[in-house]
Design a protein around this motif. Structure first.
Motif, PDB file in Angstrom:
ATOM      1  N   GLY A   1       0.794  -1.225   0.000  1.00 48.80           N
ATOM      2  CA  GLY A   1       0.000   0.000   0.000  1.00 48.80           C
ATOM      3  C   GLY A   1       0.820   1.265   0.000  1.00 48.80           C
ATOM      4  O   GLY A   1       0.335   2.318   0.429  1.00 48.80           O
ATOM      5  N   ALA A   2       2.056   1.191  -0.503  1.00 48.66           N
ATOM      6  CA  ALA A   2       2.908   2.385  -0.544  1.00 48.66           C
ATOM      7  C   ALA A   2       2.332   3.410  -1.523  1.00 48.66           C
ATOM      8  O   ALA A   2       1.544   3.081  -2.423  1.00 48.66           O
ATOM      9  CB  ALA A   2       4.332   2.005  -0.946  1.00 48.66           C
ATOM     10  N   ALA A   3       2.746   4.644  -1.349  1.00 50.46           N
ATOM     11  CA  ALA A   3       2.287   5.713  -2.237  1.00 50.46           C
ATOM     12  C   ALA A   3       2.693   5.406  -3.672  1.00 50.46           C
ATOM     13  O   ALA A   3       3.789   4.882  -3.918  1.00 50.46           O
ATOM     14  CB  ALA A   3       2.882   7.044  -1.802  1.00 50.46           C
ATOM     15  N   PRO A   4       1.832   5.704  -4.641  1.00 48.79           N
ATOM     16  CA  PRO A   4       2.154   5.380  -6.042  1.00 48.79           C
ATOM     17  C   PRO A   4       3.463   5.977  -6.520  1.00 48.79           C
ATOM     18  O   PRO A   4       4.175   5.354  -7.308  1.00 48.79           O
ATOM     19  CB  PRO A   4       0.967   5.968  -6.815  1.00 48.79           C
ATOM     20  CG  PRO A   4      -0.161   5.977  -5.836  1.00 48.79           C
ATOM     21  CD  PRO A   4       0.470   6.266  -4.507  1.00 48.79           C
ATOM     22  N   ASP A   5       3.802   7.195  -6.046  1.00 41.07           N
ATOM     23  CA  ASP A   5       5.046   7.802  -6.520  1.00 41.07           C
ATOM     24  C   ASP A   5       6.270   7.052  -6.013  1.00 41.07           C
ATOM     25  O   ASP A   5       7.303   7.006  -6.677  1.00 41.07           O
ATOM     26  CB  ASP A   5       5.107   9.284  -6.124  1.00 41.07           C
ATOM     27  CG  ASP A   5       5.059   9.487  -4.632  1.00 41.07           C
ATOM     28  OD1 ASP A   5       4.225   8.842  -3.983  1.00 41.07           O
ATOM     29  OD2 ASP A   5       5.840  10.293  -4.116  1.00 41.07           O
ATOM     30  N   VAL A   6       6.171   6.450  -4.827  1.00 40.42           N
ATOM     31  CA  VAL A   6       7.286   5.654  -4.301  1.00 40.42           C
ATOM     32  C   VAL A   6       7.467   4.406  -5.154  1.00 40.42           C
ATOM     33  O   VAL A   6       8.592   4.031  -5.516  1.00 40.42           O
ATOM     34  CB  VAL A   6       7.023   5.277  -2.826  1.00 40.42           C
ATOM     35  CG1 VAL A   6       8.118   4.354  -2.311  1.00 40.42           C
ATOM     36  CG2 VAL A   6       6.935   6.536  -1.969  1.00 40.42           C
ATOM     37  N   VAL A   7       6.372   3.761  -5.494  1.00 38.73           N
ATOM     38  CA  VAL A   7       6.437   2.570  -6.346  1.00 38.73           C
ATOM     39  C   VAL A   7       7.028   2.940  -7.713  1.00 38.73           C
ATOM     40  O   VAL A   7       7.928   2.275  -8.229  1.00 38.73           O
ATOM     41  CB  VAL A   7       5.033   1.961  -6.516  1.00 38.73           C
ATOM     42  CG1 VAL A   7       5.066   0.783  -7.479  1.00 38.73           C
ATOM     43  CG2 VAL A   7       4.486   1.523  -5.161  1.00 38.73           C
ATOM     44  N   ALA A   8       6.519   4.019  -8.279  1.00 38.57           N
ATOM     45  CA  ALA A   8       6.972   4.417  -9.610  1.00 38.57           C
ATOM     46  C   ALA A   8       8.439   4.814  -9.612  1.00 38.57           C
ATOM     47  O   ALA A   8       9.139   4.608 -10.610  1.00 38.57           O
ATOM     48  CB  ALA A   8       6.119   5.581 -10.116  1.00 38.57           C
ATOM     49  N   GLY A   9       8.932   5.371  -8.499  1.00 39.76           N
ATOM     50  CA  GLY A   9      10.341   5.755  -8.434  1.00 39.76           C
ATOM     51  C   GLY A   9      11.266   4.581  -8.688  1.00 39.76           C
ATOM     52  O   GLY A   9      12.339   4.738  -9.284  1.00 39.76           O
ATOM     53  N   HIS A  10      10.873   3.384  -8.247  1.00 42.79           N
ATOM     54  CA  HIS A  10      11.678   2.188  -8.512  1.00 42.79           C
ATOM     55  C   HIS A  10      11.522   1.711  -9.944  1.00 42.79           C
ATOM     56  O   HIS A  10      12.494   1.314 -10.594  1.00 42.79           O
ATOM     57  CB  HIS A  10      11.282   1.074  -7.542  1.00 42.79           C
ATOM     58  CG  HIS A  10      11.722   1.337  -6.135  1.00 42.79           C
ATOM     59  ND1 HIS A  10      13.021   1.169  -5.716  1.00 42.79           N
ATOM     60  CD2 HIS A  10      11.035   1.773  -5.052  1.00 42.79           C
ATOM     61  CE1 HIS A  10      13.114   1.481  -4.430  1.00 42.79           C
ATOM     62  NE2 HIS A  10      11.917   1.855  -4.007  1.00 42.79           N
ATOM     63  N   LEU A  11      10.313   1.785 -10.458  1.00 41.87           N
ATOM     64  CA  LEU A  11      10.089   1.306 -11.817  1.00 41.87           C
ATOM     65  C   LEU A  11      10.798   2.176 -12.845  1.00 41.87           C
ATOM     66  O   LEU A  11      11.176   1.692 -13.917  1.00 41.87           O
ATOM     67  CB  LEU A  11       8.582   1.269 -12.107  1.00 41.87           C
ATOM     68  CG  LEU A  11       7.794   0.244 -11.282  1.00 41.87           C
ATOM     69  CD1 LEU A  11       6.307   0.370 -11.564  1.00 41.87           C
ATOM     70  CD2 LEU A  11       8.275  -1.177 -11.570  1.00 41.87           C
ATOM     71  N   LEU A  12      10.979   3.453 -12.540  1.00 39.42           N
ATOM     72  CA  LEU A  12      11.703   4.331 -13.462  1.00 39.42           C
ATOM     73  C   LEU A  12      13.149   3.896 -13.642  1.00 39.42           C
ATOM     74  O   LEU A  12      13.798   4.267 -14.627  1.00 39.42           O
ATOM     75  CB  LEU A  12      11.664   5.774 -12.954  1.00 39.42           C
ATOM     76  CG  LEU A  12      10.320   6.489 -13.020  1.00 39.42           C
ATOM     77  CD1 LEU A  12      10.438   7.885 -12.441  1.00 39.42           C
ATOM     78  CD2 LEU A  12       9.796   6.554 -14.436  1.00 39.42           C
ATOM     79  N   ARG A  13      13.665   3.093 -12.690  1.00 34.63           N
ATOM     80  CA  ARG A  13      15.057   2.630 -12.765  1.00 34.63           C
ATOM     81  C   ARG A  13      15.183   1.278 -13.457  1.00 34.63           C
ATOM     82  O   ARG A  13      16.263   0.703 -13.479  1.00 34.63           O
ATOM     83  CB  ARG A  13      15.645   2.553 -11.359  1.00 34.63           C
ATOM     84  CG  ARG A  13      15.767   3.922 -10.693  1.00 34.63           C
ATOM     85  CD  ARG A  13      16.119   3.790  -9.214  1.00 34.63           C
ATOM     86  NE  ARG A  13      16.354   5.097  -8.636  1.00 34.63           N
ATOM     87  CZ  ARG A  13      17.554   5.637  -8.462  1.00 34.63           C
ATOM     88  NH1 ARG A  13      18.626   4.974  -8.826  1.00 34.63           N
ATOM     89  NH2 ARG A  13      17.692   6.828  -7.940  1.00 34.63           N
ATOM     90  N   CYS A  14      14.072   0.783 -13.975  1.00 31.77           N
ATOM     91  CA  CYS A  14      14.081  -0.517 -14.657  1.00 31.77           C
ATOM     92  C   CYS A  14      13.931  -0.320 -16.160  1.00 31.77           C
ATOM     93  O   CYS A  14      13.213   0.576 -16.610  1.00 31.77           O
ATOM     94  CB  CYS A  14      12.944  -1.398 -14.154  1.00 31.77           C
ATOM     95  SG  CYS A  14      12.968  -1.720 -12.378  1.00 31.77           S
ATOM     96  N   ASN A  15      14.578  -1.164 -16.913  1.00 32.64           N
ATOM     97  CA  ASN A  15      14.419  -1.132 -18.363  1.00 32.64           C
ATOM     98  C   ASN A  15      13.082  -1.759 -18.750  1.00 32.64           C
ATOM     99  O   ASN A  15      12.583  -2.664 -18.068  1.00 32.64           O
ATOM    100  CB  ASN A  15      15.556  -1.893 -19.043  1.00 32.64           C
ATOM    101  CG  ASN A  15      16.874  -1.166 -18.902  1.00 32.64           C
ATOM    102  OD1 ASN A  15      16.935   0.048 -19.033  1.00 32.64           O
ATOM    103  ND2 ASN A  15      17.936  -1.911 -18.618  1.00 32.64           N
ATOM    104  N   PRO A  16      12.484  -1.299 -19.849  1.00 31.24           N
ATOM    105  CA  PRO A  16      11.213  -1.882 -20.287  1.00 31.24           C
ATOM    106  C   PRO A  16      11.361  -3.361 -20.620  1.00 31.24           C
ATOM    107  O   PRO A  16      12.351  -3.780 -21.231  1.00 31.24           O
ATOM    108  CB  PRO A  16      10.866  -1.069 -21.544  1.00 31.24           C
ATOM    109  CG  PRO A  16      11.655   0.193 -21.425  1.00 31.24           C
ATOM    110  CD  PRO A  16      12.908  -0.180 -20.703  1.00 31.24           C
TER     111      PRO A  16
END
Length: 919
Positions: free
Chosen positions: A346-361
């Protein structure tokens, strides 16, 4: 710190590579600030916080505001500090990407916090600070000398991802002190090592210095190694000095090697995911039982990798060294697993997205869905820049089943609302995807609205025509026609087509209330261009379009509301125009939209100039330019036209020329609407300077362009009056009469009083017969009575007074000239006031010279500040309303007090001639 104790602020920027003592210097500054009684607030962002807008600002200022008693909190967060309070207490970020409005509000919150004791805002590891917070700190730094405020920032100077431009701006602030700690020399290194290991031989100290490159942190780590394991434990590279990063990595690897695999896994997760992640997430990503997590932290603390409490790394370099040792594939897996675990927790969406931005598609639908949701959350919180970044990454994922067309359209919409430079390109890209009809219409509508601002899409009209040809749905065709009306606004040669389209659309819109209002708005604006129907009919159309506030709700995506407000101003419906502008301004502030706020300020300036309120026109136009910067568009061009015109009326022609030159608008310009208006303003400056030939040339060039556009109504641009005045002054009265008569006929057909009085003034100046001239002047004054035509009425009185004086009717001349002098002084129209005095002297009267004392001596800005103070506004409230600093307001008030001969605020109303308060 002595300056801070005296109430003077300052800026300190410490920049250097990691481990060179930035934190130690910052801690020293914090201790000194504490000694002088300052309220010290500090922030130390982490590497994953760059995508958290205003995160550092929240860390610095949320606690003092939240912990304050309710009444104190209301004081701190009231008035101009309210947007900052909403950001800090409710997380309400602004809707526009540019944080100028929030920064301005934060300044007033800091001013309130520093009221009783100095305030010190200290940020360590600012290389990981979010850009929005750094922009706010830059704004504060430029004004730190106006408050007892210290802004102290420490940042790594070698981080390629850091916002080094903003750190440099902080250091460039007036009076800023920039410290650049350097590596220690051999003597300093030896002292540092021996402070920790007193028995260390000099050769061991030399080896430490060589291997650490003089880095104080690494020297300290090596000194501790010597103290525990002896001098032989120090590594001695065979040749050359290894980079600091290699030394740090080797040191951390040695410490990690002594730990269990469980502890190493936790260390890797802490370094990649962040020490602030929930324990359950850290345990899940590390693959250890939750009960073992505390034991692993203890082991890492014992190894000197975590702080004594086991909560954070002892130094950021340790985390960086551990992260550097994680292979790229494993690093990406950790970020991806962390995102999933955080989402599940249930973390904030921006925290989750911050990690995904560091991953390659990788074509992962789950990743695409998480980023899509984070973008929606960021957009709902008024952070379009962040939402756009998330959608960019979601689109790059190219996951099966992802609604690419919808996401592209949403990304384009966010770019449009945030004013991103790629907004038009993204909107175009969205149209190439498969999207539903409603979304497609929305994209087309935004493209058309964007074209009305910058006139930068020559192909849009053709695109809309193709769209129209491909549909038979009546409602869709009407919506496309509404967008075409916006697109055609910026194509002068298709003016007639636009008028025909508006007439046709109006006859087909009765079942679509919103679109009917859009078409009515365009009809109202067409009336101001053509002069038909008249001003009364134009105002009726605008009022009907604004009824129900349907257009107000669309003001951020269509031009219709703005056109209605301008039409009300152009038809001299002052009260209705003021109401419409206030509603637009209020909505802009609620949405946090910088573009809408600038639009409202421009309209305020337009109305103020129309009413002869030069001070307000100047202030509002300057605010528009401040909000939008140097980008040339209809808002900035319109604001510049008004500002130059107001300066000419005030006699500040040198400043007007400087403004034109600075904007590159002192030469020939093209057909863009704002360029044409600015050229007419230049004609007025030249007229004021006595350059009648230049004024005539400029006015006629403007007239040729307006005629080509089909915009003949002088309520838009009264170029004929300007040209007629120039010709009259060089003795070409026949030409002047012809131009003035032509303009008078057009102005009277439209019926708005301001252009009618202006045309009558020009006609009176050109009239050689004294009797006819007197009749023209009296006719003009009759029209002007009770209308906004304030400045032109003064000009008419001057012509009438001079005519009466030349006929020997001195007493009658004085009766006309004395009110003209009073009105000109009150308006700040210095050239008109000086002319009135000269004519009064010719009648044998000795009028006062330009007042050095009293209300008439006040400049427009001083009068404005004095009026607000007399109305009970505080200095901070005045500063917020006029977009000034508190010190500037204080300076103006000091001048007001001196000129009025008063010493207290309570004396201002009477001295300024305000009516007594009702009891």
């Amino acid at each position: 710190m002595a300056n801070l104790a005296r109430g003077d602020g300052g800026v300190v920027v410490i920049t250097a590579a990691a481990g060179l003592g930035k934190t130690s210097l910052l801690e020293a500054a914090i201790r000194q600030a504490g000694r002088v009684g300052a309220l010290v607030r500090r922030a130390a962002p982490g590497p994953l916080e760059r995508h958290f807008p205003f995160g550092a600002v929240r860390t610095l200022l949320e606690r003092p505001l939240r912990d304050a008693p309710a009444d104190e909190r209301a004081r701190l967060g009231g008035g101009p500090a309210a947007p900052a309070a909403r950001l800090l207490l409710d997380g309400a970020t602004p809707g526009d990407a540019d944080p100028t409005a929030v920064a301005h509000s934060v300044l007033w919150l800091c001013s309130a916090l520093a009221h009783d004791r100095p305030l010190a805002l200290c940020v360590d590891d600012a290389q990981w600070c979010d850009r929005a917070s750094l922009e706010v700190l830059c704004y504060l730094a430029r004004r730190a000398d106006e408050l007892p405020l210290l802004v102290a920032v420490a940042a790594r100077g070698d981080d390629p991802d850091a916002a080094t431009d903003l750190v440099s701006l902080l250091g460039a602030a007036r009076g800023a002190h920039v410290l650049r700690p350097q590596p220690l020399g051999l003597a300093g290194a030896a002292r540092l090592v021996r402070r920790i290991a007193p028995a260390a031989p000099f050769e061991a100290c030399r080896a430490c210095h060589r291997s650490a490159g003089g880095n104080p942190w690494l020297l300290g780590e090596l000194g501790r190694q010597i103290a525990v394991h002896g001098s032989e434990s120090v590594s001695r590279p065979a040749d050359g000095q290894p980079p600091v990063s290699d030394v740090a990595r080797d040191l951390v690897r040695r410490r990690l090697a002594a730990l269990r695999e469980r502890d190493r896994a936790v260390a890797r997760v802490l370094a990649i995911v962040g020490a602030d992640a929930p324990p359950t997430v850290i345990a899940r990503v590390a693959g250890v039982p939750p009960d073992d997590l505390a034991t692993a932290r203890d082991a890492l603390a014992a190894a000197g990798l975590l702080d004594p409490g086991g909560e954070r790394f002892a130094h950021a370099l340790i985390a960086a060294a551990i992260a550097d040792g994680v292979p790229g594939g494993e690093r990406e897996r950790l970020h991806r697993d962390a995102a999933r675990a955080l989402a599940a927790a249930g973390a904030a969406p921006d925290v989750v997205a911050g990690h995904l931005l560091r991953c390659n598609p990788r074509g992962d639908p789950a990743v695409s869905a998480l980023l899509d949701g984070a973008a929606a959350a960021a957009a709902a919180q008024g952070a379009p820049h962040t939402a756009a970044a998330y959608l960019d990454r979601a689109l790059a994922e190219r996951a099966p089943g992802a609604e690419r067309g919808r996401m592209l359209a949403e990304r384009a919409t966010l770019g449009f609302e945030a004013g991103l430079p790629d907004a038009r390109g993204r909107l175009r890209e969205a149209l190439r995807e498969e999207i539903d009809p409603g979304t497609r219409l929305d994209v087309l509508t935004r493209l058309a609205a964007l074209a009305t601002v910058d006139a930068g899409d020559a192909e849009l009209a053709a695109l809309l025509e193709r769209e129209l040809a491909e549909t038979r749905d009546a409602a869709v065709r009407l919506a496309v026609d509404a967008a075409r009306l916006d697109a055609l606004l910026m194509i002068p040669e298709r003016h007639r087509e636009r008028a025909e389209l508006a007439a046709h659309a109006l006859s087909t819109a009765p079942d679509e209330p919103l679109l009917r209002c859009v078409v009515l708005a365009h009809q109202a604006w067409l009336a101001t261009e053509r002069g038909s129907p008249d001003a009364r009919g134009c105002a009726l159309l605008a009022r009907e379009a604004l009824a129900g506030d349907l257009l107000l709700g669309e003001a951020w995506r269509r031009s219709a509301y703005h056109l209605c407000a301008r039409a009300l101003v152009a038809s001299d419906q002052v009260d209705d125009a003021r109401t419409a502008i206030a509603a637009l301004r209020d909505q802009a502030e609620q949405r946090g939209s910088l573009r809408q706020r600038a639009s409202a300020s421009w309209l305020e300036a337009y109305l103020a100039l129309r009413c002869g309120d030069l001070a307000h026109a100047e202030d509002a136009s300057r605010l528009t330019l401040d909000l939008l910067g140097a980008d040339a568009d209809i808002f900035t061009g319109g604001a510049l036209e008004i500002l130059v015109t107001a300066l000419a009326a005030r006699g500040a022609t040198r400043e007007a020329h400087d403004l034109l030159r600075g904007a590159g608008l002192d030469g020939e310009r093209g057909m863009r609407p704002w360029a044409i208006g600015v050229r007419h303003a230049r004609a007025l400056v030249r007229l004021a300077d006595g350059d009648y030939a230049g004024a005539h040339a400029d006015a006629c060039a403007v007239g040729a362009r307006r005629e080509a556009q089909g915009r003949r109504n002088p309520t838009w641009t009264p170029w004929r009056s300007t040209a007629a005045l120039a010709l009259a002054h060089i003795g070409r009265r026949d030409g002047a009469v012809a131009l003035a008569d032509a303009e008078l006929a057009l102005a009277e057909r439209f019926g708005a009083p301001v252009p009618v009085v202006g045309a009558l003034h020009a006609r009176a100046v050109a009239e050689p017969d004294a009797g006819a001239r007197e009749a023209l002047c009296r006719r003009a004054l009759a029209v002007a009575a009770g209308t906004p035509a304030r400045l032109d009425a003064i000009r008419v009185r001057l012509v009438l007074g001079r005519t009466l004086a030349h006929e020997g009717r001195r007493l009658e001349a004085r009766e006309v000239l004395l009110p003209a002098l009073a009105d000109a002084d009150a308006a700040g129209a210095v050239p008109l006031a000086d002319e009135a005095r000269r004519h009064l002297v010719a009648t044998g009267l000795r009028p006062r010279r330009a007042a050095l004392t009293g209300a008439a001596a006040l400049t427009p800005r001083q009068r404005q500040v004095g009026d607000l103070a007399a109305a009970g506004r505080s200095n901070r409230a005045i500063a917020h309303e006029l977009f000034l600093s508190v010190k500037t307001v204080e300076t103006h008030l000091a001048a007001v007090y001196e000129k009025l001969g008063v010493t207290t605020r309570a004396e201002l109303p009477a001295a300024l001639g305000h009516p007594p308060a009702r009891r």
